[in-house]
Design a protein around this motif. Structure first.
Motif, PDB file in Angstrom:
ATOM      1  N   ASP A 107       0.856  -1.110   0.096  1.00  0.00           N
ATOM      2  CA  ASP A 107       0.226   0.128  -0.084  1.00  0.00           C
ATOM      3  C   ASP A 107       0.652   1.136  -0.080  1.00  0.00           C
ATOM      4  O   ASP A 107       1.617   1.138   0.804  1.00  0.00           O
ATOM      5  CB  ASP A 107      -0.886  -0.145   1.223  1.00  0.00           C
ATOM      6  CG  ASP A 107      -1.923   1.157   1.183  1.00  0.00           C
ATOM      7  OD1 ASP A 107      -2.152   1.772   0.311  1.00  0.00           O
ATOM      8  OD2 ASP A 107      -2.429   1.243   2.237  1.00  0.00           O
ATOM      9  N   GLY A 108       0.524   2.222  -0.868  1.00  0.00           N
ATOM     10  CA  GLY A 108       1.360   3.423  -0.856  1.00  0.00           C
ATOM     11  C   GLY A 108       2.517   3.294  -1.576  1.00  0.00           C
ATOM     12  O   GLY A 108       3.194   4.380  -2.058  1.00  0.00           O
ATOM     13  N   ASP A 109       2.913   2.265  -2.158  1.00  0.00           N
ATOM     14  CA  ASP A 109       4.189   2.091  -2.939  1.00  0.00           C
ATOM     15  C   ASP A 109       4.133   2.198  -4.480  1.00  0.00           C
ATOM     16  O   ASP A 109       3.014   2.317  -5.124  1.00  0.00           O
ATOM     17  CB  ASP A 109       4.971   0.786  -2.723  1.00  0.00           C
ATOM     18  CG  ASP A 109       6.670   0.533  -2.658  1.00  0.00           C
ATOM     19  OD1 ASP A 109       7.099   1.692  -3.166  1.00  0.00           O
ATOM     20  OD2 ASP A 109       6.888  -0.549  -2.689  1.00  0.00           O
ATOM     21  N   VAL A 110       5.168   2.491  -5.065  1.00  0.00           N
ATOM     22  CA  VAL A 110       5.170   2.191  -6.677  1.00  0.00           C
ATOM     23  C   VAL A 110       6.140   1.165  -6.988  1.00  0.00           C
ATOM     24  O   VAL A 110       7.396   1.504  -6.597  1.00  0.00           O
ATOM     25  CB  VAL A 110       5.915   3.580  -7.184  1.00  0.00           C
ATOM     26  CG1 VAL A 110       5.833   3.325  -8.819  1.00  0.00           C
ATOM     27  CG2 VAL A 110       5.091   4.995  -6.766  1.00  0.00           C
ATOM     28  N   VAL A 111       5.679   0.137  -7.851  1.00  0.00           N
ATOM     29  CA  VAL A 111       6.471  -1.121  -8.040  1.00  0.00           C
ATOM     30  C   VAL A 111       6.415  -1.366  -9.585  1.00  0.00           C
ATOM     31  O   VAL A 111       5.439  -0.922 -10.024  1.00  0.00           O
ATOM     32  CB  VAL A 111       5.667  -2.257  -7.190  1.00  0.00           C
ATOM     33  CG1 VAL A 111       6.372  -3.781  -7.377  1.00  0.00           C
ATOM     34  CG2 VAL A 111       5.602  -2.107  -5.516  1.00  0.00           C
ATOM     35  N   THR A 112       7.486  -1.902 -10.076  1.00  0.00           N
ATOM     36  CA  THR A 112       7.603  -2.238 -11.398  1.00  0.00           C
ATOM     37  C   THR A 112       7.883  -3.692 -11.575  1.00  0.00           C
ATOM     38  O   THR A 112       8.766  -4.293 -10.920  1.00  0.00           O
ATOM     39  CB  THR A 112       8.605  -1.215 -12.212  1.00  0.00           C
ATOM     40  OG1 THR A 112       8.507  -1.468 -13.527  1.00  0.00           O
ATOM     41  CG2 THR A 112      10.075  -1.587 -11.699  1.00  0.00           C
ATOM     42  N   LEU A 113       7.302  -4.154 -12.737  1.00  0.00           N
ATOM     43  CA  LEU A 113       7.760  -5.407 -13.118  1.00  0.00           C
ATOM     44  C   LEU A 113       8.308  -5.257 -14.654  1.00  0.00           C
ATOM     45  O   LEU A 113       7.622  -4.731 -15.482  1.00  0.00           O
ATOM     46  CB  LEU A 113       6.560  -6.443 -13.313  1.00  0.00           C
ATOM     47  CG  LEU A 113       6.613  -7.903 -13.741  1.00  0.00           C
ATOM     48  CD1 LEU A 113       7.615  -8.581 -13.019  1.00  0.00           C
ATOM     49  CD2 LEU A 113       5.578  -8.452 -14.190  1.00  0.00           C
ATOM     50  N   VAL A 114       9.602  -5.765 -14.636  1.00  0.00           N
ATOM     51  CA  VAL A 114      10.250  -5.597 -16.004  1.00  0.00           C
ATOM     52  C   VAL A 114      10.555  -6.769 -16.721  1.00  0.00           C
ATOM     53  O   VAL A 114      10.737  -7.735 -15.862  1.00  0.00           O
ATOM     54  CB  VAL A 114      11.467  -4.645 -16.020  1.00  0.00           C
ATOM     55  CG1 VAL A 114      11.057  -3.313 -15.296  1.00  0.00           C
ATOM     56  CG2 VAL A 114      12.629  -5.279 -14.911  1.00  0.00           C
ATOM     57  N   GLY A 115      10.676  -6.669 -17.788  1.00  0.00           N
ATOM     58  CA  GLY A 115      11.196  -8.104 -18.618  1.00  0.00           C
ATOM     59  C   GLY A 115      11.024  -7.911 -20.045  1.00  0.00           C
ATOM     60  O   GLY A 115      10.369  -6.687 -20.641  1.00  0.00           O
ATOM     61  N   GLY A 116      11.761  -8.647 -20.770  1.00  0.00           N
ATOM     62  CA  GLY A 116      11.685  -8.250 -22.363  1.00  0.00           C
ATOM     63  C   GLY A 116      10.468  -8.928 -23.128  1.00  0.00           C
ATOM     64  O   GLY A 116       9.680  -9.614 -22.358  1.00  0.00           O
ATOM     65  N   ASN A 117      10.643  -8.888 -24.217  1.00  0.00           N
ATOM     66  CA  ASN A 117       9.072  -9.313 -25.228  1.00  0.00           C
ATOM     67  C   ASN A 117       9.346 -10.677 -24.785  1.00  0.00           C
ATOM     68  O   ASN A 117      10.247 -11.538 -24.742  1.00  0.00           O
ATOM     69  CB  ASN A 117       9.502  -9.280 -26.491  1.00  0.00           C
ATOM     70  CG  ASN A 117       8.941  -7.988 -26.958  1.00  0.00           C
ATOM     71  OD1 ASN A 117       8.178  -7.289 -26.200  1.00  0.00           O
ATOM     72  ND2 ASN A 117       9.683  -7.305 -27.937  1.00  0.00           N
ATOM     73  N   GLY A 118       7.963 -11.424 -24.527  1.00  0.00           N
ATOM     74  CA  GLY A 118       8.020 -12.891 -24.377  1.00  0.00           C
ATOM     75  C   GLY A 118       8.180 -13.351 -23.097  1.00  0.00           C
ATOM     76  O   GLY A 118       7.999 -14.587 -22.802  1.00  0.00           O
ATOM     77  N   SER A 119       8.639 -12.359 -21.990  1.00  0.00           N
ATOM     78  CA  SER A 119       8.859 -12.934 -20.642  1.00  0.00           C
ATOM     79  C   SER A 119       7.806 -13.194 -19.939  1.00  0.00           C
ATOM     80  O   SER A 119       7.687 -14.100 -18.705  1.00  0.00           O
ATOM     81  CB  SER A 119       9.539 -11.799 -19.919  1.00  0.00           C
ATOM     82  OG  SER A 119       8.821 -10.659 -19.684  1.00  0.00           O
ATOM     83  N   GLY A 120       6.313 -12.831 -20.216  1.00  0.00           N
ATOM     84  CA  GLY A 120       5.198 -13.238 -19.430  1.00  0.00           C
ATOM     85  C   GLY A 120       4.393 -12.148 -18.725  1.00  0.00           C
ATOM     86  O   GLY A 120       3.647 -12.260 -18.073  1.00  0.00           O
ATOM     87  N   LYS A 121       4.908 -10.852 -19.143  1.00  0.00           N
ATOM     88  CA  LYS A 121       4.522  -9.694 -18.360  1.00  0.00           C
ATOM     89  C   LYS A 121       2.996  -9.564 -18.714  1.00  0.00           C
ATOM     90  O   LYS A 121       2.009  -9.347 -17.865  1.00  0.00           O
ATOM     91  CB  LYS A 121       5.085  -8.249 -18.743  1.00  0.00           C
ATOM     92  CG  LYS A 121       6.621  -8.392 -18.617  1.00  0.00           C
ATOM     93  CD  LYS A 121       7.326  -7.119 -18.815  1.00  0.00           C
ATOM     94  CE  LYS A 121       6.953  -6.605 -20.004  1.00  0.00           C
ATOM     95  NZ  LYS A 121       7.535  -7.319 -21.148  1.00  0.00           N
ATOM     96  N   SER A 122       2.625  -9.759 -19.836  1.00  0.00           N
ATOM     97  CA  SER A 122       1.055  -9.351 -20.200  1.00  0.00           C
ATOM     98  C   SER A 122       0.245 -10.648 -19.522  1.00  0.00           C
ATOM     99  O   SER A 122      -0.958 -10.283 -19.209  1.00  0.00           O
ATOM    100  CB  SER A 122       1.061  -9.292 -21.678  1.00  0.00           C
ATOM    101  OG  SER A 122       1.489  -8.103 -22.364  1.00  0.00           O
ATOM    102  N   THR A 123       0.841 -11.849 -19.643  1.00  0.00           N
ATOM    103  CA  THR A 123       0.051 -12.940 -19.031  1.00  0.00           C
ATOM    104  C   THR A 123      -0.234 -12.631 -17.769  1.00  0.00           C
ATOM    105  O   THR A 123      -1.380 -13.033 -17.293  1.00  0.00           O
ATOM    106  CB  THR A 123       1.016 -14.188 -19.359  1.00  0.00           C
ATOM    107  OG1 THR A 123       1.070 -14.514 -20.644  1.00  0.00           O
ATOM    108  CG2 THR A 123       0.122 -15.507 -18.828  1.00  0.00           C
ATOM    109  N   LEU A 124       0.916 -12.156 -17.103  1.00  0.00           N
ATOM    110  CA  LEU A 124       0.720 -11.858 -15.543  1.00  0.00           C
ATOM    111  C   LEU A 124      -0.391 -10.915 -15.207  1.00  0.00           C
ATOM    112  O   LEU A 124      -1.305 -11.212 -14.402  1.00  0.00           O
ATOM    113  CB  LEU A 124       1.990 -11.428 -14.788  1.00  0.00           C
ATOM    114  CG  LEU A 124       2.046 -11.185 -13.439  1.00  0.00           C
ATOM    115  CD1 LEU A 124       1.799 -12.117 -12.554  1.00  0.00           C
ATOM    116  CD2 LEU A 124       3.228 -10.243 -13.136  1.00  0.00           C
TER     117      LEU A 124
END
Length: 234
Positions: free
Chosen positions: A26-43
């Motif tokens: 709560d109150g944080d700014v968090v990022t998830l990074v990765g290249g194409n095909g790493s699974g970001k959109s699936t997540l």
């Protein structure tokens, strides 16, 4: 606020995510990074109820929301600004913004939030009667963010904020998000541009081949040898 616990997901027989765990406090700014095909959109699709997981849990404010519908998740206080913006191009800027508030009935609050978005992005006030499809890519991203904010979420998720945008426009959006965070909103940014993601967030996760391989403060991740070589070109 958001806890993803050993989440696995995929498409048919193809598994994309494997035991992914992360926390957005709560109150944080968090990022998830990765290249194409790493699974970001699936997540994101799994967290936001578009896909059903193969295993694991998604917990929001202590409530297990695994398998909930997207509408129910939005009502619970989590909203996604999708990759590619996905505006209604023939509708005006104002109409697109108001669609973000479709569940709300507090007309006064809706008007105040709309005015706040015009303060964040003054160009949108000038363009409010213009078709959203006629705007530049950066202006369309402003509308997409504004539409997400109109739902009055407690957790705002952004998928590929900087995609296809000029650096000066990305800087403008990053500044606006800093103001949104200053207002108390929790933000989760999923981004391929690692340098931009680390400028926005305080905590980061690195996703590779469907698994989280690194996590920690973005200042520390920025100096990690693997991140420097694989994502920052250093």
């Amino acid at each position: 606020m958001l806890e993803v616990e050993r989440l696995s997901a995929g498409y048919g027989p193809v598994q994309i995510l494997r035991d992914v765990s992360l926390v957005v406090s709560d109150g944080d700014v968090v990022t998830l990074v990765g290249g194409n095909g790493s699974g970001k959109s699936t997540l994101l699709n799994t967290v936001c109820g578009i896909m059903r997981p193969l295993g694991g849990r998604v917990v929001l404010d202590g409530t297990d929301i695994t398998g909930w519908s997207s509408e129910a998740i939005v009502a619970r206080g989590m909203t996604q600004v999708p990759e590619g913006r996905r505006l209604f191009p023939n509708m005006t800027v104002r109409e697109n913004l108001l669609l973000g508030a479709y569940r709300r009935r507090d007309r006064g609050g809706i008007a105040r939030d709309q005015a706040w978005i015009y303060e964040l992005f003054p160009v949108l006030e000038d363009r409010q009667r213009q078709a959203a499809g006629s705007l530049s890519g950066g202006e369309q991203q402003m509308v997409a963010i504004g539409r997400g904010l109109m739902a009055r979420p407690r957790l705002l998720i952004l998928d590929e904020l900087s995609l296809g945008l000029a650096p000066i426009m990305v800087d403008t959006l990053v500044d606006a998000l800093a103001k949104v965070h200053h207002e108390g909103m929790t933000i989760f940014v999923v981004e391929q541009d690692v340098a931009t993601a680390f400028d926005i967030a305080r905590t980061g996760y690195v996703l590779e081949d469907g698994r989280v391989v690194l996590s920690g403060a973005t200042a520390e991740l920025r100096s990690n040898p693997h991140v420097k070589k694989a994502y920052l070109g250093i």
